[in-house]
Motif scaffolding. Structure first.
Motif, short mmCIF file in Angstrom:
data_model
loop_
_atom_site.label_atom_id
_atom_site.label_comp_id
_atom_site.label_asym_id
_atom_site.label_seq_id
_atom_site.Cartn_x
_atom_site.Cartn_y
_atom_site.Cartn_z
N GLY A 152 -57.39 63.05 75.79
CA GLY A 152 -57.07 62.38 76.92
C GLY A 152 -55.68 61.96 77.04
O GLY A 152 -54.75 62.61 76.54
N ILE A 153 -55.58 61.19 77.81
CA ILE A 153 -54.12 60.37 78.00
C ILE A 153 -53.67 59.12 77.53
O ILE A 153 -52.48 59.12 77.01
CB ILE A 153 -53.88 60.43 79.78
CG1 ILE A 153 -54.02 61.88 80.24
CG2 ILE A 153 -52.43 60.00 79.97
CD1 ILE A 153 -53.79 61.94 81.86
N VAL A 154 -54.62 58.14 77.58
CA VAL A 154 -54.22 56.73 77.27
C VAL A 154 -54.46 56.63 75.72
O VAL A 154 -55.47 57.17 75.24
CB VAL A 154 -55.20 55.93 77.87
CG1 VAL A 154 -54.65 54.29 77.62
CG2 VAL A 154 -55.26 55.87 79.51
N ARG A 181 -55.78 71.46 74.70
CA ARG A 181 -56.93 70.58 74.37
C ARG A 181 -56.71 69.17 74.47
O ARG A 181 -57.32 68.13 74.03
CB ARG A 181 -57.14 70.72 72.73
CG ARG A 181 -57.46 72.16 72.46
CD ARG A 181 -57.92 72.55 70.83
NE ARG A 181 -57.96 73.81 70.75
CZ ARG A 181 -58.04 74.29 69.47
NH1 ARG A 181 -58.15 73.43 68.32
NH2 ARG A 181 -58.25 75.73 69.03
N ASN A 182 -55.82 68.88 75.41
CA ASN A 182 -55.59 67.46 76.02
C ASN A 182 -55.32 66.47 75.06
O ASN A 182 -56.05 65.47 75.04
CB ASN A 182 -56.88 67.26 76.87
CG ASN A 182 -56.58 66.12 77.95
OD1 ASN A 182 -55.39 65.62 78.20
ND2 ASN A 182 -57.72 65.44 78.45
N LEU A 198 -40.41 60.92 65.73
CA LEU A 198 -40.56 61.71 67.21
C LEU A 198 -41.72 62.60 67.09
O LEU A 198 -41.82 63.38 66.41
CB LEU A 198 -39.16 62.55 67.15
CG LEU A 198 -38.78 63.16 68.24
CD1 LEU A 198 -38.29 62.44 69.44
CD2 LEU A 198 -37.94 64.50 68.05
N GLY A 199 -42.31 62.53 68.32
CA GLY A 199 -43.68 63.24 68.52
C GLY A 199 -43.33 64.49 69.15
O GLY A 199 -42.58 64.71 70.28
N LEU A 200 -43.91 65.74 68.68
CA LEU A 200 -43.67 67.12 69.26
C LEU A 200 -44.96 67.79 69.42
O LEU A 200 -45.82 67.95 68.56
CB LEU A 200 -43.06 68.11 68.30
CG LEU A 200 -41.70 67.85 67.87
CD1 LEU A 200 -40.95 68.73 67.13
CD2 LEU A 200 -40.85 67.43 69.11
N GLY A 201 -45.66 67.73 70.61
CA GLY A 201 -46.62 68.37 71.12
C GLY A 201 -46.36 70.02 71.64
O GLY A 201 -45.84 69.95 72.61
N THR A 225 -43.90 69.28 74.51
CA THR A 225 -43.87 67.97 74.94
C THR A 225 -43.18 66.84 73.97
O THR A 225 -43.85 66.94 72.77
CB THR A 225 -45.26 67.31 75.26
OG1 THR A 225 -45.82 68.15 76.42
CG2 THR A 225 -44.94 65.81 75.80
N VAL A 226 -41.84 66.38 73.97
CA VAL A 226 -41.28 65.64 73.11
C VAL A 226 -41.56 64.17 73.56
O VAL A 226 -41.25 63.85 74.71
CB VAL A 226 -39.77 65.90 73.12
CG1 VAL A 226 -39.01 64.95 72.04
CG2 VAL A 226 -39.67 67.38 72.78
N ILE A 227 -42.01 63.30 72.82
CA ILE A 227 -42.26 61.83 72.94
C ILE A 227 -40.90 61.17 72.04
O ILE A 227 -41.31 61.08 70.93
CB ILE A 227 -43.67 61.55 72.72
CG1 ILE A 227 -44.86 62.37 73.59
CG2 ILE A 227 -43.68 59.73 72.91
CD1 ILE A 227 -45.91 61.84 73.32
N ASP A 228 -40.18 60.42 72.59
CA ASP A 228 -39.19 59.84 71.99
C ASP A 228 -39.34 58.16 72.03
O ASP A 228 -38.97 57.83 73.35
CB ASP A 228 -37.85 60.13 72.55
CG ASP A 228 -36.90 59.53 72.01
OD1 ASP A 228 -36.82 58.68 70.90
OD2 ASP A 228 -35.26 59.53 72.52
#
Length: 272
Positions: A152-154, A181-182, A198-201, A225-228
């Motif tokens: 999911g997203i949240v 796979r969301n 740092l998140g790397l998707g 997708t990079v989450i900083d």
């Protein structure tokens, strides 16, 4: 700790791949890995431990041979005793590239963790040997390894399960098969614990070629997708109860496709 620095030597590339990499029509990622390891002079060692399929090692051996690798071999490591065998350590020590296949990442951590094989992979990477991993093999390259979680997203308080990885890099956490796979919620949950990470998707058929200076290039047909969270103003993780949605303020997110680059140390994205 990441692979230890050795004075005068550049760390080898670390290459997490999002899984399901193209192997036949346009094997761009695998071909680039072979070229990086030396092409016709390459000596690639395959670690198929995560997989429970008997032919995984042989299939990748043939793939790398067909792509022009000079020498390929695989290590039949299926338990912790195998991961302590001196002959397998010796085979690793002669290679220019190491490839860790997909499967179950907990098989990797429980079988390889703390063994001479894991220690040798870290040492060799610090000495300049390139290490690639696909799917489960991608997840384990970081110090903090995602082993499961919610789709999911949240993000939620209990949205991700973590275990120790190989620790080739300690500033990122990697998720794979990302958009297919969301898995956004579980990567957000992972970085909410500590903004150091740092998140790397990584989408399928997509890789981050991370060089010794911690800058990576995106290669493949999908995106990363990079989450900083470095400038995060608030995370409600500490106050949340089990199953609660999280409040995360001032996260930065990048979507990087083929050819894009990102500097992990500076937390900056750019294109050629």
């Amino acid at each position: 700790m990441p692979s230890p620095d050795i004075k005068g030597q550049q760390r080898g590339f670390v290459i997490p791949i999002g899984g399901a990499e193209e192997k036949i029509d346009n094997p761009e990622i695998l071909k680039k890995f072979v070229e990086l390891c030396g092409g016709s002079e390459a000596d690639i060692c395959i670690v198929p431990t995560a997989s429970q399929l008997e032919d995984t090692g042989e299939r990748y051996q043939k793939l790398f041979t067909d792509l022009g690798a000079g020498n390929t071999h695989w290590l039949p490591i299926s338990d912790r005793n195998d991961a302590k065998k001196e002959e397998y350590v010796t085979q690793l020590e002669g290679c220019t590239g190491i490839f860790i296949t997909g499967g179950n990442q907990l098989r990797l951590s429980t079988i390889l963790g703390g063994t001479p094989i894991a220690q040798t992979i870290r040492k060799l990477n610090a000495q300049g040997v390139h290490v690639a991993g696909t799917s489960a093999g991608a997840a384990i390259v970081s110090q903090h390894m995602i082993t499961g979680g919610n789709t999911g997203i949240v993000p939620t308080e209990d949205g991700v399960n973590l275990a120790p990885g190989l620790g080739l890099i300690n500033t990122i956490v990697v998720d794979q098969h990302f958009n297919e796979r969301n898995r956004l919620s579980r990567l957000l949950s992972a970085v909410s614990y500590n903004p150091f990470l740092l998140g790397l998707g990584l989408d399928e058929d997509t890789a981050a070629f991370i060089d010794g200076d911690n800058e990576f290039t995106v290669v493949g047909s999908g995106a990363i997708t990079v989450i900083d969270p470095s400038d995060i103003e608030h995370s409600s993780m500490a106050e949340a109860r089990s199953g609660d949605a999280l409040t995360l303020l001032n996260l930065k997110l990048h979507i990087l496709a083929n050819g894009s680059r990102y500097n992990i140390n500076d937390r900056k994205a750019f294109i050629e």
